[in-house]
Design an enzyme around this catalytic site. Structure first.
Site, PDB file in Angstrom:
ATOM      1  N   ASN A  71      28.956  38.364  28.553  1.00 38.63           N
ATOM      2  CA  ASN A  71      28.080  37.711  28.385  1.00 38.63           C
ATOM      3  C   ASN A  71      27.020  39.244  29.166  1.00 38.63           C
ATOM      4  OD1 ASN A  71      26.527  35.300  29.435  1.00 38.63           O
ATOM      5  ND2 ASN A  71      28.208  34.575  29.812  1.00 38.63           N
ATOM      6  N   HIS A 101      40.126  56.567  44.306  1.00 42.02           N
ATOM      7  CA  HIS A 101      40.335  57.550  44.641  1.00 42.02           C
ATOM      8  C   HIS A 101      42.317  57.462  45.246  1.00 42.02           C
ATOM      9  CE1 HIS A 101      36.490  59.186  44.679  1.00 42.02           C
ATOM     10  NE2 HIS A 101      36.432  57.291  44.866  1.00 42.02           N
ATOM     11  N   THR A 151      44.704  42.441  40.243  1.00 41.45           N
ATOM     12  CA  THR A 151      45.506  43.479  40.637  1.00 41.45           C
ATOM     13  C   THR A 151      46.116  44.454  39.971  1.00 41.45           C
ATOM     14  OG1 THR A 151      46.142  43.039  42.262  1.00 41.45           O
ATOM     15  CG2 THR A 151      44.351  43.621  42.603  1.00 41.45           C
ATOM     16  N   ARG A 166      46.596  35.236  41.472  1.00 44.94           N
ATOM     17  CA  ARG A 166      47.948  34.974  41.417  1.00 44.94           C
ATOM     18  C   ARG A 166      48.588  33.975  39.913  1.00 44.94           C
ATOM     19  NH1 ARG A 166      49.923  38.454  44.421  1.00 44.94           N
ATOM     20  NH2 ARG A 166      49.847  38.214  47.089  1.00 44.94           N
TER      21      ARG A 166
END
Length: 173
Positions: A71, A101, A151, A166
């Site tokens: 999209n 980094h 993550t 989660r």
């Protein structure tokens, strides 16, 4: 002198790529049904897919599988490989980040540049405004709810939500 010249040449090439890839090809003037062909012509390994306007590609190492829908206003930094499977749906304003980094000293916390690939499995659905961070693998048939920040790994046929994302529940295959 050679290092300066090669650095300048890289910057000129990057600028040229950004003008063509992220201005001309990303323009609403290019119909989304043919944008995949333009991306492929510019060296991105894109199969027949539907890519809306105003998407940013930071490099050519973004693989998009057949039947995938991307999209509006998505951002793919492409510091490392981004692999998007077949029949994936990606909502508006999603961000896929492969560059980061290391943590540096207190004088400059953003240390050495690092990059990790991201992979999105076949049939996955990524909701609007999702952020996917470096190194993430999203399994086939997974769903990432709108606004999530992913993550870590998402299992196949799993629904995840939240910041950080989660597991909410397993989905039927």
């Amino acid at each position: 002198m050679t290092r300066l010249t090669s650095g300048l040449q890289r910057e000129i090439l990057r600028l040229g790529r950004d003008i063509v890839l992220n201005s001309l090809v990303a323009s609403p003037m290019i119909p989304p049904q043919i944008r995949w062909r333009a991306l492929r012509t510019l060296g991105l390994p894109v199969e027949r897919a539907f890519v809306q306007a105003r998407c940013f590609f930071g490099g050519r190492d973004v693989h998009i599988g057949r039947g995938t829908f991307v999209n509006y206003d998505c951002f793919f930094d492409a510091a490392a490989t981004i692999s998007i499977g077949r029949n994936v749906r990606i909502g508006m304003r999603c961000v896929v980040v492969t560059g980061t980094h290391s943590i540096g000293s207190s004088e400059q916390r953003a240390g050495d540049e690092l990059a990790q690939p991201v992979r999105i499995g076949d049939g996955a659905w990524i909701g609007a405004n999702v952020t996917i961070l470096p190194g993430v693998v999203i399994g086939p048939g997974a769903v990432v709810a709108a606004g999530a920040v992913v993550t870590g790994a998402v299992a196949a046929d799993e629904l995840v939500a939240g910041v950080p994302a989660r597991a909410v529940r397993s989905l039927n295959p």
